[in-house]
Design a protein around this motif. Structure first.
Motif, mmCIF file in Angstrom:
data_model
loop_
_atom_site.group_PDB
_atom_site.id
_atom_site.type_symbol
_atom_site.label_atom_id
_atom_site.label_comp_id
_atom_site.label_asym_id
_atom_site.label_seq_id
_atom_site.Cartn_x
_atom_site.Cartn_y
_atom_site.Cartn_z
ATOM 1 N N THR A 40 0.953 -1.064 -0.028
ATOM 2 C CA THR A 40 0.023 -0.024 -0.064
ATOM 3 C C THR A 40 0.609 1.368 0.078
ATOM 4 O O THR A 40 0.736 2.370 -0.840
ATOM 5 N N PHE A 41 1.759 1.329 0.948
ATOM 6 C CA PHE A 41 2.562 2.376 0.959
ATOM 7 C C PHE A 41 3.725 2.817 -0.462
ATOM 8 O O PHE A 41 3.762 3.842 -0.839
ATOM 9 N N PHE A 42 4.160 1.582 -1.012
ATOM 10 C CA PHE A 42 4.727 1.741 -2.380
ATOM 11 C C PHE A 42 3.790 1.993 -3.166
ATOM 12 O O PHE A 42 4.172 2.919 -4.115
ATOM 13 N N GLY A 43 2.588 1.560 -3.246
ATOM 14 C CA GLY A 43 1.693 2.181 -4.357
ATOM 15 C C GLY A 43 1.361 3.522 -4.190
ATOM 16 O O GLY A 43 1.326 4.266 -5.416
ATOM 17 N N VAL A 44 1.049 4.118 -2.925
ATOM 18 C CA VAL A 44 0.948 5.691 -2.744
ATOM 19 C C VAL A 44 2.139 6.383 -3.352
ATOM 20 O O VAL A 44 1.864 7.289 -3.909
ATOM 21 N N ALA A 45 3.353 5.749 -3.063
ATOM 22 C CA ALA A 45 4.686 6.352 -3.363
ATOM 23 C C ALA A 45 4.816 6.319 -4.924
ATOM 24 O O ALA A 45 4.969 7.368 -5.422
ATOM 25 N N ALA A 46 4.316 5.410 -5.576
ATOM 26 C CA ALA A 46 4.246 5.488 -7.121
ATOM 27 C C ALA A 46 3.133 6.274 -7.817
ATOM 28 O O ALA A 46 3.480 7.026 -8.639
ATOM 29 N N LEU A 47 2.180 6.499 -6.861
ATOM 30 C CA LEU A 47 1.093 7.505 -7.421
ATOM 31 C C LEU A 47 1.481 8.930 -7.294
ATOM 32 O O LEU A 47 1.243 9.757 -7.932
ATOM 33 N N TYR A 48 2.510 9.124 -6.222
ATOM 34 C CA TYR A 48 3.021 10.499 -5.952
ATOM 35 C C TYR A 48 3.956 10.601 -7.122
ATOM 36 O O TYR A 48 4.178 11.884 -7.610
ATOM 37 N N VAL A 49 4.894 9.783 -7.530
ATOM 38 C CA VAL A 49 5.755 10.004 -8.689
ATOM 39 C C VAL A 49 4.919 10.089 -10.015
ATOM 40 O O VAL A 49 5.367 11.158 -10.680
ATOM 41 N N TYR A 50 3.809 9.452 -10.267
ATOM 42 C CA TYR A 50 3.086 9.535 -11.280
ATOM 43 C C TYR A 50 2.607 11.252 -11.295
ATOM 44 O O TYR A 50 2.348 11.982 -12.608
ATOM 45 N N LEU A 51 2.201 11.753 -10.415
ATOM 46 C CA LEU A 51 1.784 13.140 -10.087
ATOM 47 C C LEU A 51 3.032 14.266 -9.991
ATOM 48 O O LEU A 51 2.771 15.259 -10.010
ATOM 49 N N SER A 52 4.089 13.798 -10.443
ATOM 50 C CA SER A 52 5.442 14.449 -10.446
ATOM 51 C C SER A 52 5.617 15.248 -9.124
ATOM 52 O O SER A 52 6.019 16.310 -8.825
ATOM 53 N N ALA A 53 5.230 14.586 -7.919
ATOM 54 C CA ALA A 53 5.632 15.008 -6.703
ATOM 55 C C ALA A 53 6.710 14.128 -5.974
ATOM 56 O O ALA A 53 6.335 13.180 -5.081
ATOM 57 N N ASP A 54 7.888 14.337 -6.601
ATOM 58 C CA ASP A 54 8.852 13.189 -6.389
ATOM 59 C C ASP A 54 9.360 13.279 -4.707
ATOM 60 O O ASP A 54 9.682 12.441 -4.297
ATOM 61 N N PHE A 55 9.428 14.642 -4.514
ATOM 62 C CA PHE A 55 9.798 14.716 -3.070
ATOM 63 C C PHE A 55 8.865 14.120 -2.107
ATOM 64 O O PHE A 55 9.384 13.441 -0.948
ATOM 65 N N ILE A 56 7.701 14.198 -2.236
ATOM 66 C CA ILE A 56 6.669 13.503 -1.198
ATOM 67 C C ILE A 56 6.611 12.137 -1.520
ATOM 68 O O ILE A 56 6.598 11.403 -0.579
ATOM 69 N N ALA A 57 7.068 11.524 -2.753
ATOM 70 C CA ALA A 57 7.087 9.973 -2.797
ATOM 71 C C ALA A 57 8.317 9.717 -2.346
ATOM 72 O O ALA A 57 8.332 8.778 -1.575
ATOM 73 N N VAL A 58 9.418 10.337 -2.083
ATOM 74 C CA VAL A 58 10.590 9.805 -1.421
ATOM 75 C C VAL A 58 10.413 10.013 -0.082
ATOM 76 O O VAL A 58 10.790 8.953 0.805
ATOM 77 N N THR A 59 9.580 10.945 0.476
ATOM 78 C CA THR A 59 9.391 11.181 1.892
ATOM 79 C C THR A 59 8.566 9.935 2.048
ATOM 80 O O THR A 59 8.623 9.403 3.376
#
Length: 173
Positions: A40-59
Motif C-alpha cells: 500500500t505504501f509503495f503504491g501510494v509512493a508510485a502515485l506520487y511519482v506519477y503526479l510529479s511529486a517526487d519529494f513527497i514520494a521519497v518522503t
C-alpha cells in the motif's frame, strides 16, 4: 509515452494500492496485514511519482516504509516470539465500516461528476521542488514548522513520562 500508457500505469498502481489496502483491513493475520501495508505504501509512493511529486514520494518511502512499517514489523515479530501466541484479529464492526465507506465513495463520486471545471495544465513542472520547499519552510512557514516540532517534542516527553510513571507505579505494589 502516450496518454493510454499513462492511464494504464495509473490504474495499475491505483489497483495495487486499493487491493493491498483492502487486504490490510480484512486480513485476520497481523503479519500478513503488515506486509500488505508495505505494498500500500509503495503504491501510494508510485502515485506520487506519477503526479510529479517526487519529494513527497521519497518522503513517503523513507518515513512510512523505512520507519513506521519496519518498526511495526519488528514489534509484531518480537511480540509473537515472546508471547508465543498466534496474532489474529477479528474483523468486527463491518456494518458501520461499510456505511462510512459508502458515504465517502458517494461523496467523492458526487464531487468528481458534478464539478465539470477541473483545471488542467499542459505544462509540466521542471526541475526539483526540494529547493522551493526548503526555502518556504525556513522563511514563510517557519512558525508553523517550529510549532509542529514543539508539539511533537511535548508528545514525546508526555509518552516518556507516562511510560516511566507506569513502571514506578507497578514497583510500589
Amino acid at each position: 509515452m502516450s496518454n493510454v500508457t499513462y492511464s494504464i500505469i495509473f490504474y495499475l498502481f491505483a489497483a495495487i494500492t486499493v487491493f493491498s489496502a483492502a487486504f490490510v483491513v480484512f486480513s485476520r493475520n497481523v503479519i500478513y496485514s503488515a506486509f500488505s501495508l508495505l505494498f500500500t505504501f509503495f503504491g501510494v509512493a508510485a502515485l506520487y511519482v506519477y503526479l510529479s511529486a517526487d519529494f513527497i514520494a521519497v518522503t513517503q518511502i523513507i518515513v512510512y516504509v523505512g520507519g513506521i512499517l519496519v518498526l511495526l514489523l519488528f514489534g509484531v515479530m518480537f511480540t509473537n516470539k515472546i508471547m508465543m501466541t498466534k496474532l489474529r484479529t477479528d474483523v468486527i464492526n463491518m456494518v458501520p465500516g461499510l456505511a462510512i465507506l459508502a458515504a465517502v465513495v458517494g461523496g467523492l463520486l458526487t464531487i468528481f461528476y458534478t464539478r465539470a471545471d477541473w483545471v488542467t495544465s499542459a505544462t509540466q513542472l521542471q526541475g526539483s521542488v526540494v529547493e522551493r520547499i526548503g526555502i518556504e519552510t525556513m522563511s514563510r512557514y517557519v512558525l508553523p514548522f517550529e510549532m509542529a516540532s514543539i508539539l511533537l517534542l511535548l508528545a514525546l516527553i508526555g509518552a516518556a513520562f507516562l511510560a516511566r510513571f507506569d513502571k514506578a507505579h507497578n514497583k510500589e505494589r
